[in-house]
Motif scaffolding. Structure first.
Motif, PDB file in Angstrom:
ATOM      1  N   TRP A 148       1.024   8.824  -6.459  1.00  0.00           N
ATOM      2  CA  TRP A 148       1.177  10.231  -6.118  1.00  0.00           C
ATOM      3  C   TRP A 148       2.240  10.898  -6.982  1.00  0.00           C
ATOM      4  O   TRP A 148       2.045  11.979  -7.533  1.00  0.00           O
ATOM      5  CB  TRP A 148       1.519  10.354  -4.640  1.00  0.00           C
ATOM      6  CG  TRP A 148       1.424  11.734  -4.073  1.00  0.00           C
ATOM      7  CD1 TRP A 148       1.036  12.883  -4.712  1.00  0.00           C
ATOM      8  CD2 TRP A 148       1.719  12.111  -2.728  1.00  0.00           C
ATOM      9  NE1 TRP A 148       1.072  13.950  -3.845  1.00  0.00           N
ATOM     10  CE2 TRP A 148       1.489  13.504  -2.626  1.00  0.00           C
ATOM     11  CE3 TRP A 148       2.160  11.407  -1.604  1.00  0.00           C
ATOM     12  CZ2 TRP A 148       1.695  14.208  -1.433  1.00  0.00           C
ATOM     13  CZ3 TRP A 148       2.348  12.096  -0.421  1.00  0.00           C
ATOM     14  CH2 TRP A 148       2.119  13.486  -0.341  1.00  0.00           C
ATOM     15  N   VAL A 188       0.847   4.041  -2.996  1.00  0.00           N
ATOM     16  CA  VAL A 188       0.571   5.457  -2.740  1.00  0.00           C
ATOM     17  C   VAL A 188       1.692   6.328  -3.302  1.00  0.00           C
ATOM     18  O   VAL A 188       1.443   7.342  -3.962  1.00  0.00           O
ATOM     19  CB  VAL A 188       0.392   5.711  -1.225  1.00  0.00           C
ATOM     20  CG1 VAL A 188       0.395   7.213  -0.928  1.00  0.00           C
ATOM     21  CG2 VAL A 188      -0.900   5.088  -0.725  1.00  0.00           C
ATOM     22  N   LEU A 206       0.830  -1.208   0.000  1.00  0.00           N
ATOM     23  CA  LEU A 206       0.000   0.000   0.000  1.00  0.00           C
ATOM     24  C   LEU A 206       0.862   1.255   0.000  1.00  0.00           C
ATOM     25  O   LEU A 206       0.591   2.210  -0.751  1.00  0.00           O
ATOM     26  CB  LEU A 206      -0.924  -0.006   1.216  1.00  0.00           C
ATOM     27  CG  LEU A 206      -1.839   1.217   1.371  1.00  0.00           C
ATOM     28  CD1 LEU A 206      -2.764   1.335   0.171  1.00  0.00           C
ATOM     29  CD2 LEU A 206      -2.628   1.119   2.675  1.00  0.00           C
ATOM     30  N   ALA A 207       1.915   1.247   0.823  1.00  0.00           N
ATOM     31  CA  ALA A 207       2.810   2.406   0.879  1.00  0.00           C
ATOM     32  C   ALA A 207       3.478   2.635  -0.480  1.00  0.00           C
ATOM     33  O   ALA A 207       3.595   3.775  -0.945  1.00  0.00           O
ATOM     34  CB  ALA A 207       3.866   2.192   1.962  1.00  0.00           C
TER      35      ALA A 207
END
Length: 283
Positions: free
Chosen positions: A162, A158, A154-155
């Motif tokens: 982004w 993101v 997930l990190a």
């Protein structure tokens, strides 16, 4: 004799990594101290990025991240926290905090962040491959290992999305997010080394290994008090610096205590056995 040599090699490597992390924090402290004497206090640790201490700041955070990822937590829950802090710390260095009078170098930030995310993604695929192989062999995989795999994925996602969608926003705000997910896992590591953390959160069935349960609680409470104190003083120009120094200082104290806690023949044997047969799929 062969088993003892193997255990000694494993434990020695483990201890060297722990000592290396302390040496890195000491180096950062010395560099910042020299710069503070020369040029005065900055408003945060991250602000030293723009001073002659900048190269040390970047090198230390990147190296600390590598050490935290390489270190195997005593429990899978602790390992997840170490990995999250480890993958976040380099991004704190690669994406500097926005400062008045300093325009973010979006091109450099994009290059550094993209490189880091690429390497992180490749490393994750390798670890995921080991996880899949373990599952196919019907070998035990802990719930915390799945949580770790999901949180790192997930990190990474993101960060990639982004950076791809809005590089300007990434350059301006990714530092704060990465710093948050560096410091929060530090508190998690401390909590997971208390007797309660070992038994309840990590669900370690054996008796707690710790000799410093009260000291760990004192460090954890100290972290909470530091956040409350400097949160109340947020209008003070150096509040963020005080918060960062307080948290890092307490974590360094915890790290020393934990290193002493683990320097015991019985614990050495447990660490060695854990490294050889741990069910975790995370490094």
């Amino acid at each position: 004799m062969e088993d003892n040599l193997e255990m000694n090699a494993e434990v020695t490597t483990y201890r060297y990594l722990r000592f290396c992390l302390l040496a890195l924090l000491l180096g950062l402290t010395v560099s910042i101290g020299i710069e503070t004497v020369r040029g005065g206090w900055q408003t945060s640790l991250s602000s030293y990025y723009y001073t002659p201490a900048g190269p040390i700041f970047i090198a230390v955070l990147a190296s600390v991240g590598a050490c935290l990822v390489a270190l195997r937590g005593f429990t899978d829950a602790e390992n997840v926290c170490l990995n999250l802090a480890g993958i976040s710390a380099p991004m704190v260095a690669f994406v500097p905090t926005p400062e008045r009078g300093h325009q973010p170098d979006v091109v450099a930030i994009t290059n550094n962040a993209a490189t880091f995310l690429t390497v992180l993604g490749i490393g994750y695929l390798v670890v995921l491959g080991f996880a899949v192989r373990r599952v196919r062999r019907h070998e035990p995989v802990s719930t915390w290992s799945y949580i770790g795999l999901a949180s790192v994925a997930l990190a990474w996602l993101v960060g990639v999305v982004w950076l791809a969608v809005d590089r300007q926003s990434f350059a301006g705000h990714a530092h704060a997010l990465a710093a948050t997910f560096t410091f929060l896992p530090f508190a998690g590591v401390v909590a997971l080394n208390t007797d309660w953390g070992v038994r309840v959160i990590a669900r370690q069935e054996t008796r707690s290994r710790t000799r410093f349960d009260r000291a760990y609680w004192a460090v954890l409470i100290g972290m909470g008090l530091v956040v409350i104190l400097f949160g109340a003083l947020q209008s003070w120009a150096y509040a963020l610096l005080g918060l960062e120094v307080g948290i890092l200082g307490l974590f360094a104290g915890f790290w020393i205590l934990q290193t002493i806690d683990l320097m015991d023949p019985r614990r050495d044997a447990a660490v060695s056995a854990s490294l050889r047969s741990a069910p975790s799929v995370l490094p």
